[in-house]
Design a protein around this motif. Structure first.
Motif, short mmCIF file in Angstrom:
data_model
loop_
_atom_site.label_atom_id
_atom_site.label_comp_id
_atom_site.label_asym_id
_atom_site.label_seq_id
_atom_site.Cartn_x
_atom_site.Cartn_y
_atom_site.Cartn_z
N ARG A 119 0.81 -1.22 0.00
CA ARG A 119 0.00 0.00 0.00
C ARG A 119 0.85 1.27 0.00
N ASP A 120 2.01 1.24 0.63
CA ASP A 120 2.89 2.42 0.61
C ASP A 120 3.37 2.71 -0.81
N SER A 121 3.79 1.67 -1.53
CA SER A 121 4.21 1.84 -2.92
C SER A 121 3.04 2.29 -3.78
N LEU A 122 1.90 1.69 -3.54
CA LEU A 122 0.69 2.02 -4.29
C LEU A 122 0.35 3.50 -4.14
N GLN A 123 0.42 4.01 -2.93
CA GLN A 123 0.10 5.41 -2.67
C GLN A 123 1.05 6.35 -3.42
N ILE A 124 2.34 6.03 -3.36
CA ILE A 124 3.35 6.87 -4.05
C ILE A 124 3.07 6.91 -5.54
N LYS A 125 2.75 5.76 -6.12
CA LYS A 125 2.55 5.68 -7.56
C LYS A 125 1.25 6.34 -8.00
N LEU A 126 0.19 6.15 -7.24
CA LEU A 126 -1.09 6.74 -7.62
C LEU A 126 -1.07 8.26 -7.46
N GLU A 127 -0.27 8.76 -6.52
CA GLU A 127 -0.11 10.21 -6.40
C GLU A 127 0.59 10.78 -7.62
N LYS A 128 1.40 9.97 -8.25
CA LYS A 128 2.17 10.42 -9.41
C LYS A 128 1.35 10.33 -10.70
N VAL A 129 0.54 9.28 -10.87
CA VAL A 129 -0.12 9.05 -12.16
C VAL A 129 -1.63 9.30 -12.14
N HIS A 130 -2.24 9.42 -10.95
CA HIS A 130 -3.66 9.80 -10.82
C HIS A 130 -4.61 8.90 -11.62
N LEU A 131 -4.54 7.61 -11.34
CA LEU A 131 -5.39 6.65 -12.05
C LEU A 131 -6.74 6.41 -11.37
N GLU A 132 -6.88 6.83 -10.11
CA GLU A 132 -8.09 6.49 -9.35
C GLU A 132 -9.40 6.82 -10.07
N PRO A 133 -9.51 7.98 -10.75
CA PRO A 133 -10.79 8.29 -11.40
C PRO A 133 -11.17 7.31 -12.51
N LEU A 134 -10.20 6.55 -13.02
CA LEU A 134 -10.46 5.62 -14.12
C LEU A 134 -10.64 4.18 -13.64
N LEU A 135 -10.59 3.98 -12.32
CA LEU A 135 -10.71 2.65 -11.75
C LEU A 135 -11.91 2.57 -10.82
N ASP A 136 -12.57 1.43 -10.81
CA ASP A 136 -13.71 1.24 -9.91
C ASP A 136 -13.26 0.75 -8.53
N VAL A 137 -12.27 -0.11 -8.50
CA VAL A 137 -11.78 -0.69 -7.25
C VAL A 137 -10.27 -0.83 -7.34
#
Length: 223
Positions: A119-137
């Motif tokens: 989850r720590d790696s996941l957070q760092i990467k998602l902050e960089k690429v902003h994929l959350e709006p394109l994913l449901d889960v």
């Protein structure tokens, strides 16, 4: 390229590193930056660091520890999370990953990120690429305690998500993970041919290779 039967696919399960994100970041981090950091910190040569770290990493391949920031921070006495933040400028999307996800969303497909990343790696990467709006889960295997190589991961995922394995597509760059998904009964599988943009093509063996994610949705009907 073999076209996907999108009329038979409701759920798209997607790996992160090497599938949606360029694996170049992880390869540089684990194969170069981290061993050099370890060598500098401990006052040893790079060759000595590699001789210790490479077999140690290999001994945990396919296990949940291999992907765990906390485990390696303790095992190597290194600030792994901070080190990843310090090198985050290397984090990049794979070509057309965002357009691919947008097409899936527009077509009404259920998009699920399933990653072995901590989850720590996941957070760092998602902050960089902003994929959350394109994913449901967004699912990390650490939520369950089992990596994707383990059948218990897929069993846990099925308990959490309402999806039909036979009507699901899974894309990953790891052959052991793809084989695990196949064994569980995921109906449609694709392997990533070039997970690291700076490296050559990999042998996808029995799995159909994917080069450009956008090609996979070339025949997708969008209302």
């Amino acid at each position: 390229m073999q076209l996907l039967p999108w009329e038979k696919i409701d759920t798209v399960l997607l790996d992160m590193d090497g599938t949606l994100l360029d694996l170049h970041f992880d390869n540089v981090f684990w194969l170069d930056y981290m061993p050099q950091y370890y060598a500098d910190k401990n006052g040893i040569t790079r060759a000595e660091a590699d001789a210790y770290i490479k077999p140690l990493l290999a001994s945990y391949t396919g296990q949940i520890h291999w992907y765990c920031v906390d485990f390696w921070s303790g095992k190597l006495d290194l600030p792994i999370k901070q080190m990843k933040q310090d090198t985050a400028e290397l984090i990049r999307l794979r070509a057309n990953a965002d357009k691919f996800l947008a097409a899936l969303r527009a077509a009404g497909k259920h998009c699920v990120l399933v990653t072995n990343a901590h989850r720590d790696s996941l957070q760092i990467k998602l902050e960089k690429v902003h994929l959350e709006p394109l994913l449901d889960v967004i699912i990390s295997s650490h939520d369950y305690g089992y990596p994707k190589e383990d059948q218990r991961f897929w069993q846990s995922l099925r308990q959490e998500l309402d999806f039909q394995p036979e009507r699901s597509l899974f894309i990953d760059d790891s052959l052991p993970v793809l084989r695990s998904a196949q064994h569980y009964g995921i109906g449609h599988l694709r392997a990533v041919l070039q997970p690291d943009s700076q490296a050559g093509h990999k042998n996808c063996e029995e799995f159909i290779p994917s080069t450009d994610l956008l090609d996979l949705v070339s025949n997708l009907q969008i209302p």
